[in-house]
Design an enzyme around this catalytic site. Structure first.
Site, PDB file in Angstrom:
ATOM      1  N   GLU A 188       0.819  -1.212   0.000  1.00  0.00           N
ATOM      2  CA  GLU A 188       0.000   0.000   0.000  1.00  0.00           C
ATOM      3  C   GLU A 188       0.852   1.261   0.000  1.00  0.00           C
ATOM      4  O   GLU A 188       1.961   1.282   0.551  1.00  0.00           O
ATOM      5  CB  GLU A 188      -0.917   0.002   1.227  1.00  0.00           C
ATOM      6  CG  GLU A 188      -1.915  -1.144   1.203  1.00  0.00           C
ATOM      7  CD  GLU A 188      -2.634  -1.364   2.520  1.00  0.00           C
ATOM      8  OE1 GLU A 188      -3.740  -1.917   2.495  1.00  0.00           O
ATOM      9  OE2 GLU A 188      -2.073  -0.995   3.577  1.00  0.00           O
ATOM     10  N   THR A 224      -9.365  -0.086   0.047  1.00  0.00           N
ATOM     11  CA  THR A 224      -9.771  -1.233   0.864  1.00  0.00           C
ATOM     12  C   THR A 224     -10.936  -0.877   1.803  1.00  0.00           C
ATOM     13  O   THR A 224     -11.465   0.219   1.766  1.00  0.00           O
ATOM     14  CB  THR A 224      -8.586  -1.750   1.690  1.00  0.00           C
ATOM     15  OG1 THR A 224      -8.152  -0.706   2.579  1.00  0.00           O
ATOM     16  CG2 THR A 224      -7.424  -2.132   0.786  1.00  0.00           C
ATOM     17  N   GLU A 233     -11.340  -3.426  -2.632  1.00  0.00           N
ATOM     18  CA  GLU A 233     -11.007  -4.702  -2.010  1.00  0.00           C
ATOM     19  C   GLU A 233     -11.670  -4.747  -0.644  1.00  0.00           C
ATOM     20  O   GLU A 233     -11.938  -3.715  -0.044  1.00  0.00           O
ATOM     21  CB  GLU A 233      -9.492  -4.858  -1.822  1.00  0.00           C
ATOM     22  CG  GLU A 233      -8.679  -4.897  -3.089  1.00  0.00           C
ATOM     23  CD  GLU A 233      -7.186  -5.046  -2.807  1.00  0.00           C
ATOM     24  OE1 GLU A 233      -6.814  -5.211  -1.618  1.00  0.00           O
ATOM     25  OE2 GLU A 233      -6.403  -5.007  -3.765  1.00  0.00           O
ATOM     26  N   LEU A 241     -10.738  -7.488   5.241  1.00  0.00           N
ATOM     27  CA  LEU A 241     -10.664  -8.734   5.997  1.00  0.00           C
ATOM     28  C   LEU A 241     -11.546  -9.779   5.337  1.00  0.00           C
ATOM     29  O   LEU A 241     -12.530  -9.441   4.674  1.00  0.00           O
ATOM     30  CB  LEU A 241     -11.132  -8.509   7.445  1.00  0.00           C
ATOM     31  CG  LEU A 241     -10.301  -7.533   8.286  1.00  0.00           C
ATOM     32  CD1 LEU A 241     -11.003  -7.255   9.617  1.00  0.00           C
ATOM     33  CD2 LEU A 241      -8.893  -8.068   8.523  1.00  0.00           C
TER      34      LEU A 241
END
Length: 578
Positions: A286, A446, A484, A487
């Site tokens: 990232e 994310t 995305e 978790l």
């Protein structure tokens, strides 16, 4: 006796690898096969506050600069099932899908959001072969039959260029890419220039290349460093991006040479099988600083993290910036009153809402410098990546972390320590989006699966609000947005949240994601109930949120699909037993 699907795919996960101690000298033997083992998510509602005599807000830092304290705060599942009974089609036969432009709907006739699935972190072994090949082959066929667009794979710097600088072994990746091509799956290839191990979800250890680790041992300041002298070996400090510190090459040159070798090796697959290059730019791949390292319990959710600017190269840059600003005394160190990794904002002078140093002249100077260093790092690597892959028919993307805890505070402390200058009064994601836009890169974000009320409210977590802010930044900068999940989630609630977030309404326009990557292919995904939910989720994503379809019908089709796939499951089980 035929094995159940979870047992077949379970071969992917194997047994755990010994955890890395965090030392830069850790080195896996070349005959060792790294393997993934899945762990439960961290406990969500954990508050750790480091205190001595009172909170950090009450202490006086022994070293400058103290933050000035002032008053006020400025498509159809039956078709997919039939595909199982016929030979997989080649990528030449697969329909091409162009990414949607940022802030707009996909072109007419290309509705919905394509779904990719992340491969296990250890898909390629230290011996440069595909890990558990038969299980991998069966898994890829199942994913393709479920309507998945493609897969995402980490291409590890520490595996490919492990022994000597400039010597690349692409063996395992050649094999895995050919498997993807055989099954008609597209590939998002991640140029992973970071260490695997030490972050949330890391289930194996893959260090940086041996020769790079040797250089770090000679010069520890090549590693990110916090104010207590703790070194982080996940990724080489961006402070030395342009210095020839890696056996005569700069880190950016090393990254460029690696990407160029990848391009030259797989040029026949670029633009058809390989459709995206995600360029790693920091820990976990990232664009950020390693401000919240999980290794050895250094950081625990939802701590604020710590600034990573204390290696000599970063301090040298800070001093030059302070001199140019006319405040040379601000260049000797970063904030000394910003607390520790597991503090909360109000425990500190620097991050507290009333009179916090983040909202002072010094705070603006330091945070501007710290965040600009990260942007410049991204700019340098993207410029190189664009030059290497610009004419190859692939998209380039960059992943940005979804740091949602303490988002509801004024200072947004965890985002600041990670390098995102985002506060209640300042948009920290628009500069990132504009930087990506200058290189026609995709903004990959994310935490798409999370809902605000699922997170600990005492930590003022707000992932939904954060995702909306990022979508607005992408829309304004006209860059494509991809997502995305942070978790592993297999429940309908998470799937529905992803479906909503994949096409947000922003200022009357729909910001539709160009792609979504699902974390991650593992035994749990192939559990019958999870697999049924996943199949219907992929179908819904491909049809689009606004499709005039009865979701109950999709669920029934998913049940039928799971039943029809049994012949493939039995065949895969037999193959795995030999």
């Amino acid at each position: 006796m035929a094995m159940s699907l979870p047992h077949q795919i379970g071969a992917i996960s194997g047994s755990p690898l010994a955890a890395d101690s965090g030392s830069a000298s850790s080195d896996a033997p070349p005959s060792t096969s790294v393997s993934a083992v899945w762990r439960a998510p961290l406990t969500a509602n954990l508050r750790v506050s480091v205190q001595s005599n009172g909170t950090d807000a009450d202490r006086v830092s022994p070293s400058p600069p103290l933050s000035p304290v002032h008053g006020g705060v400025r498509p159809d599942l039956s078709v997919a099932a039939q595909a199982l009974m016929t030979p997989p089609f080649t990528t030449d036969e697969a329909p091409e899908r162009e990414y949607a432009l940022g802030g707009s709907r996909a072109e007419e006739g290309q509705k919905g959001v394509p779904v990719y699935v992340m491969m296990p972190l250890d898909s390629v072994t230290w011996n440069h072969t595909v890990n558990r090949k038969k299980a991998m082959n069966a898994s890829l066929q199942a994913l393709k039959s479920a309507g998945v667009e493609g897969i995402m794979m980490d291409v590890w710097w520490g595996l490919v260029e492990a022994e000597k600088p400039g010597e690349y072994n692409w063996g395992g990746y050649s094999e895995l890419l050919e498997m993807a091509k055989k099954h008609g799956l597209k590939v998002q290839a991640v140029m992973s220039f970071h260490q695997c191990g030490g972050n949330v979800g890391d289930s194996c250890t893959i260090p940086l290349p041996k020769w790079a680790v040797e250089e770090i041992e000679k010069d520890p300041d090549l590693a990110y460093t916090d104010q207590w002298g703790r070194r982080n070996h996940e990724y080489i400090s961006l402070g030395c991006d342009t210095l020839p510190v890696l056996k005569g090459r700069t880190p950016v040159q090393c990254y460029s040479d690696f990407m160029r070798s990848f391009r030259d090796t797989f040029t026949h697959l670029l633009g058809n099988t390989i459709v995206e290059i995600q360029v790693g730019m920091g820990p976990a791949g990232e664009l950020r600083y390693p401000s919240y390292p999980e290794a050895n319990g250094t950081w625990r959710f939802p701590g604020i993290g710590a600034f990573q600017c204390y290696d000599k190269y970063m301090i040298s840059s800070l001093q030059a910036a302070a001199d140019a600003y006319g405040k040379p005394e601000w260049g000797t160190t970063g904030p000394t009153d910003a607390g520790q990794y597991n503090n909360w904002p109000e425990d500190t002078n620097f991050f507290r809402k009333e009179g916090g140093g983040w909202d002072s002249q010094y705070g603006e100077f330091f945070l501007s410098w710290y965040s600009q260093m990260l942007l410049d790092h991204g700019e340098r690597i993207l410029k190189s990546a664009s030059g290497i892959f610009g004419n190859e028919g692939v998209k380039i993307s960059v992943k940005v972390a979804g740091i949602h805890w303490h988002y509801g505070t004024r200072s947004h402390a965890p985002e600041l320590t990670a390098g995102y200058y985002n506060t209640r009064f300042r948009d920290g994601y628009l500069p990132i989006a504009r930087m990506l836009g200058r290189h026609n890169a995709v903004f990959n974000f994310t935490c798409i699966e999370m809902r605000d009320h699922e997170q600990p409210q005492d930590a003022l977590c707000a992932p939904e609000k954060l995702v909306r802010q990022v979508a607005m930044a992408a829309q304004e900068a006209r860059v494509p947005l991809a997502g995305e999940n942070a978790l592993p989630r297999y429940d309908d609630t998470a799937h529905e949240q992803i479906l909503r977030a994949s096409a947000l309404e922003v200022d009357g326009d729909s910001v539709e994601m160009c792609a979504f990557t699902y974390l991650r292919m593992n035994p749990d995904l192939f559990h019958p109930e999870n697999w049924r939910r996943f199949v219907s989720f992929v179908k819904k994503m491909r049809e689009g949120r606004d499709a005039q379809r009865c979701w109950e019908q999709v669920e029934r089709e998913a049940e039928h699909f799971v039943h029809v796939t049994q012949p493939l499951v039995q065949e895969a089980a037999v193959a795995l037993m030999h």
